[in-house]
Design a protein around this motif. Structure first.
Motif, PDB file in Angstrom:
ATOM      1  N   THR A  63       0.795  -1.228   0.000  1.00  0.00           N
ATOM      2  CA  THR A  63       0.000   0.000   0.000  1.00  0.00           C
ATOM      3  C   THR A  63       0.831   1.283   0.000  1.00  0.00           C
ATOM      4  O   THR A  63       0.545   2.194  -0.791  1.00  0.00           O
ATOM      5  N   PRO A  64       1.863   1.449   0.855  1.00  0.00           N
ATOM      6  CA  PRO A  64       2.630   2.701   0.796  1.00  0.00           C
ATOM      7  C   PRO A  64       3.245   2.950  -0.569  1.00  0.00           C
ATOM      8  O   PRO A  64       3.241   4.083  -1.058  1.00  0.00           O
ATOM      9  N   ALA A  65       3.766   1.893  -1.195  1.00  0.00           N
ATOM     10  CA  ALA A  65       4.357   2.054  -2.527  1.00  0.00           C
ATOM     11  C   ALA A  65       3.303   2.446  -3.550  1.00  0.00           C
ATOM     12  O   ALA A  65       3.530   3.329  -4.389  1.00  0.00           O
ATOM     13  N   PHE A  66       2.138   1.811  -3.488  1.00  0.00           N
ATOM     14  CA  PHE A  66       1.076   2.127  -4.443  1.00  0.00           C
ATOM     15  C   PHE A  66       0.567   3.555  -4.271  1.00  0.00           C
ATOM     16  O   PHE A  66       0.262   4.241  -5.253  1.00  0.00           O
ATOM     17  N   LYS A  67       0.441   4.010  -3.037  1.00  0.00           N
ATOM     18  CA  LYS A  67      -0.009   5.389  -2.802  1.00  0.00           C
ATOM     19  C   LYS A  67       0.994   6.388  -3.359  1.00  0.00           C
ATOM     20  O   LYS A  67       0.640   7.508  -3.721  1.00  0.00           O
ATOM     21  N   MET A  68       2.248   5.967  -3.435  1.00  0.00           N
ATOM     22  CA  MET A  68       3.298   6.815  -3.993  1.00  0.00           C
ATOM     23  C   MET A  68       3.386   6.638  -5.510  1.00  0.00           C
ATOM     24  O   MET A  68       4.252   7.234  -6.155  1.00  0.00           O
ATOM     25  N   LYS A  69       2.487   5.771  -6.045  1.00  0.00           N
ATOM     26  CA  LYS A  69       2.494   5.421  -7.474  1.00  0.00           C
ATOM     27  C   LYS A  69       3.809   4.760  -7.902  1.00  0.00           C
ATOM     28  O   LYS A  69       4.276   4.941  -9.034  1.00  0.00           O
ATOM     29  N   PHE A  70       4.378   3.991  -6.988  1.00  0.00           N
ATOM     30  CA  PHE A  70       5.482   3.096  -7.308  1.00  0.00           C
ATOM     31  C   PHE A  70       4.862   1.710  -7.358  1.00  0.00           C
ATOM     32  O   PHE A  70       4.455   1.160  -6.335  1.00  0.00           O
ATOM     33  N   TRP A  71       4.768   1.122  -8.548  1.00  0.00           N
ATOM     34  CA  TRP A  71       4.001  -0.108  -8.735  1.00  0.00           C
ATOM     35  C   TRP A  71       4.853  -1.315  -8.368  1.00  0.00           C
ATOM     36  O   TRP A  71       5.473  -1.956  -9.208  1.00  0.00           O
ATOM     37  N   ASN A  72       4.888  -1.590  -7.079  1.00  0.00           N
ATOM     38  CA  ASN A  72       5.676  -2.692  -6.540  1.00  0.00           C
ATOM     39  C   ASN A  72       4.938  -4.011  -6.740  1.00  0.00           C
ATOM     40  O   ASN A  72       4.075  -4.379  -5.947  1.00  0.00           O
ATOM     41  N   LEU A  73       5.290  -4.730  -7.779  1.00  0.00           N
ATOM     42  CA  LEU A  73       4.724  -6.055  -8.037  1.00  0.00           C
ATOM     43  C   LEU A  73       5.674  -7.161  -7.595  1.00  0.00           C
ATOM     44  O   LEU A  73       5.536  -8.308  -8.005  1.00  0.00           O
ATOM     45  N   GLY A  74       6.612  -6.808  -6.732  1.00  0.00           N
ATOM     46  CA  GLY A  74       7.603  -7.774  -6.282  1.00  0.00           C
ATOM     47  C   GLY A  74       7.335  -8.332  -4.902  1.00  0.00           C
ATOM     48  O   GLY A  74       8.253  -8.871  -4.265  1.00  0.00           O
ATOM     49  N   GLY A  75       6.100  -8.223  -4.427  1.00  0.00           N
ATOM     50  CA  GLY A  75       5.774  -8.745  -3.100  1.00  0.00           C
ATOM     51  C   GLY A  75       6.074 -10.223  -2.966  1.00  0.00           C
ATOM     52  O   GLY A  75       6.556 -10.690  -1.921  1.00  0.00           O
ATOM     53  N   GLU A  76       5.828 -10.970  -4.035  1.00  0.00           N
ATOM     54  CA  GLU A  76       6.066 -12.412  -4.008  1.00  0.00           C
ATOM     55  C   GLU A  76       7.544 -12.711  -3.728  1.00  0.00           C
ATOM     56  O   GLU A  76       7.886 -13.544  -2.879  1.00  0.00           O
ATOM     57  N   GLY A  77       8.434 -12.026  -4.435  1.00  0.00           N
ATOM     58  CA  GLY A  77       9.864 -12.251  -4.241  1.00  0.00           C
ATOM     59  C   GLY A  77      10.347 -11.781  -2.882  1.00  0.00           C
ATOM     60  O   GLY A  77      11.201 -12.416  -2.253  1.00  0.00           O
ATOM     61  N   GLN A  78       9.805 -10.672  -2.402  1.00  0.00           N
ATOM     62  CA  GLN A  78      10.220 -10.150  -1.097  1.00  0.00           C
ATOM     63  C   GLN A  78       9.785 -11.080   0.037  1.00  0.00           C
ATOM     64  O   GLN A  78      10.494 -11.239   1.033  1.00  0.00           O
ATOM     65  N   ILE A  79       8.620 -11.721  -0.117  1.00  0.00           N
ATOM     66  CA  ILE A  79       8.189 -12.726   0.865  1.00  0.00           C
ATOM     67  C   ILE A  79       9.138 -13.917   0.839  1.00  0.00           C
ATOM     68  O   ILE A  79       9.570 -14.421   1.888  1.00  0.00           O
ATOM     69  N   LEU A  80       9.474 -14.397  -0.366  1.00  0.00           N
ATOM     70  CA  LEU A  80      10.357 -15.557  -0.504  1.00  0.00           C
ATOM     71  C   LEU A  80      11.730 -15.302   0.106  1.00  0.00           C
ATOM     72  O   LEU A  80      12.289 -16.162   0.801  1.00  0.00           O
ATOM     73  N   ILE A  81      12.275 -14.104  -0.137  1.00  0.00           N
ATOM     74  CA  ILE A  81      13.600 -13.798   0.395  1.00  0.00           C
ATOM     75  C   ILE A  81      13.560 -13.701   1.916  1.00  0.00           C
ATOM     76  O   ILE A  81      14.469 -14.185   2.614  1.00  0.00           O
ATOM     77  N   GLY A  82      12.502 -13.096   2.462  1.00  0.00           N
ATOM     78  CA  GLY A  82      12.362 -13.049   3.917  1.00  0.00           C
ATOM     79  C   GLY A  82      12.231 -14.439   4.508  1.00  0.00           C
ATOM     80  O   GLY A  82      12.857 -14.757   5.533  1.00  0.00           O
ATOM     81  N   GLY A  83      11.427 -15.280   3.861  1.00  0.00           N
ATOM     82  CA  GLY A  83      11.278 -16.658   4.322  1.00  0.00           C
ATOM     83  C   GLY A  83      12.563 -17.445   4.197  1.00  0.00           C
ATOM     84  O   GLY A  83      12.900 -18.267   5.063  1.00  0.00           O
ATOM     85  N   LEU A  84      13.314 -17.211   3.103  1.00  0.00           N
ATOM     86  CA  LEU A  84      14.586 -17.912   2.904  1.00  0.00           C
ATOM     87  C   LEU A  84      15.588 -17.538   3.991  1.00  0.00           C
ATOM     88  O   LEU A  84      16.312 -18.398   4.507  1.00  0.00           O
ATOM     89  N   ALA A  85      15.625 -16.259   4.364  1.00  0.00           N
ATOM     90  CA  ALA A  85      16.539 -15.815   5.417  1.00  0.00           C
ATOM     91  C   ALA A  85      16.194 -16.488   6.747  1.00  0.00           C
ATOM     92  O   ALA A  85      17.087 -16.949   7.476  1.00  0.00           O
ATOM     93  N   ALA A  86      14.896 -16.560   7.050  1.00  0.00           N
ATOM     94  CA  ALA A  86      14.470 -17.212   8.296  1.00  0.00           C
ATOM     95  C   ALA A  86      14.805 -18.698   8.281  1.00  0.00           C
ATOM     96  O   ALA A  86      15.312 -19.257   9.272  1.00  0.00           O
ATOM     97  N   ALA A  87      14.555 -19.365   7.151  1.00  0.00           N
ATOM     98  CA  ALA A  87      14.826 -20.799   7.042  1.00  0.00           C
ATOM     99  C   ALA A  87      16.322 -21.088   7.157  1.00  0.00           C
ATOM    100  O   ALA A  87      16.733 -22.084   7.770  1.00  0.00           O
TER     101      ALA A  87
END
Length: 393
Positions: free
Chosen positions: A85-109
């Motif tokens: 939401t913050p990125a979209f309100k700034m009109k920065f079209w962040n479609l990389g949520g999927e990758g950012q979740i994976l990288i966060g999960g990979l770091a935890a794993a």
């Protein structure tokens, strides 16, 4: 004959739609969608539409266990929506949520596998939180730097980062696979539960739900009342205006994407450490893309996203349930979901715009004849009045 005829359909912007009327239009759209879905269901399957809808409700929250799973899925989808939401309100079209979740999960794993038996559990969980959030933030910061410095296309950049993250996870799944040759890691630290997020009482998913609930309130306050929220809104409306009033646009872009990626990394941590206890290339489950629809349906309002995410999760679980109970192809449930979403999204048009239909030619002609008669009678009465005045003179 008038050559400049009015078009058959004309659209004008609405400015007078209140909260109650807007939600009335949405509810009417849902009702119409249910009627259409009922007709299609009866025609194609011969099933009673009311029974199908009842099965969808049962499938979503018919038992306590299903209810908790329903809440968990809402929380995870809502968390990603809040991140974007913050990125979209700034009109920065962040479609990389999927990758950012994976990288966060990979770091935890990675920490769970490499440090699971080497540090106390509390320290391990603390390190997982810090590293997962940092990993997600860095993954979002990379396209933000290119956007701020060289005005690259953030849509393509963030999409490509998803594929890189997926391949990184696929690589480390093979490196850490158990047993060798299985192509998967399996449950990490199943015997010791090292790195597993704590369970609150008997409720397995309560911690995840509470974390996202707090995050929702925090994001609402951040966007509506903080200086940073004001600045990113101004940048989204006009970068030139933002620069004119002294806002450093590049700094706002970087800061906002750090926040966006950090929250996605946190969601990755919750999925790996609190729900799945493993890492796979599908751990994000498409939430990075579904969250885009959640955010848009709620018009980037964090509180409204609770409703939109609940609706999408309900439709998804309901579609799966009717496919199982009635032995239907899963695509049929997806068709019903698509129809309902089509009507809901379409209702936004009627909330924001008014549709004017041109009067038929016969009505227009009769209107013109009536106007001509009025003019003729006015002229006749005017001439009679002038004649009387001349006689009096």
């Amino acid at each position: 004959m008038n050559k400049d005829r009015e078009p058959l359909l004309r659209i004008s912007k609405r400015t007078d739609v209140g909260f109650a009327k807007a939600w009335g239009i949405r509810l009417l759209a849902i009702l119409v969608a249910l009627i259409v879905c009922g007709i299609i269901t009866a025609a194609l399957t011969g099933l009673n539409p009311l029974s199908v809808y009842g099965t969808m409700i049962t499938g979503a929250f018919g038992t306590p266990r299903k209810l908790w799973i329903f809440g968990q899925e809402i929380a995870m989808l809502l968390g990603v929506s809040l991140a974007l939401t913050p990125a979209f309100k700034m009109k920065f079209w962040n479609l990389g949520g999927e990758g950012q979740i994976l990288i966060g999960g990979l770091a935890a794993a990675a920490l769970m596998i490499l440090l699971g038996d080497k540090v106390p559990n509390a320290v391990l969980i603390l390190l997982m939180i810090v590293l997962a959030i940092a990993a997600g933030a860095i993954w979002a910061l990379i396209p933000a730097i290119f956007k701020a410095k060289w005005n690259t296309n953030e849509t393509l950049f963030t999409l490509m980062m998803n594929y890189v993250a997926t391949q990184l996870v696929a690589y480390y799944v093979i490196v850490w696979e158990v047993p060798k040759g299985s192509g998967k890691i399996g449950i990490i630290n199943q015997s010791t539960e090292a790195g597993w997020l704590p369970q609150i009482g008997p409720y397995k998913y309560l911690l995840n739900i509470l974390v996202i609930a707090v995050l929702t309130i925090a994001m609402y306050v951040y966007l509506k009342y903080s200086k940073h929220g004001y600045e990113l809104t101004v940048v989204g409306e006009s970068q030139n205006t933002a620069r004119y009033v002294g806002i450093k646009v590049e700094k706002v872009i970087l800061r906002t994407l750090i926040v966006s990626g950090a929250i996605c990394g946190l969601v990755g941590l919750l999925l790996v450490g609190g729900t799945d206890h493993t890492i796979t290339t599908t751990v994000a489950g498409g939430r990075g893309f579904t969250a885009v629809m959640v955010a848009w349906l709620a018009k980037f309002n964090p509180l409204g996203m609770i409703l939109s995410s609940s609706l999408l999760v309900f439709l998804g679980r309901g579609a799966g349930e009717i496919s199982t109970i009635y032995g239907l192809n899963h695509s049929f449930g997806d068709i019903l979901t698509g129809i309902i979403l089509f009507f809901i999204i379409g209702s936004e048009f009627f909330i924001n715009y008014r549709l004017h239909v041109r009067k038929s030619s016969s009505k227009a002609a009769s209107g013109e004849i009536a106007q001509d008669k009025e003019k003729t009678s006015e002229n006749a009465s005017g001439e009679a009045k002038e004649g009387k005045e001349e006689k009096n003179v």
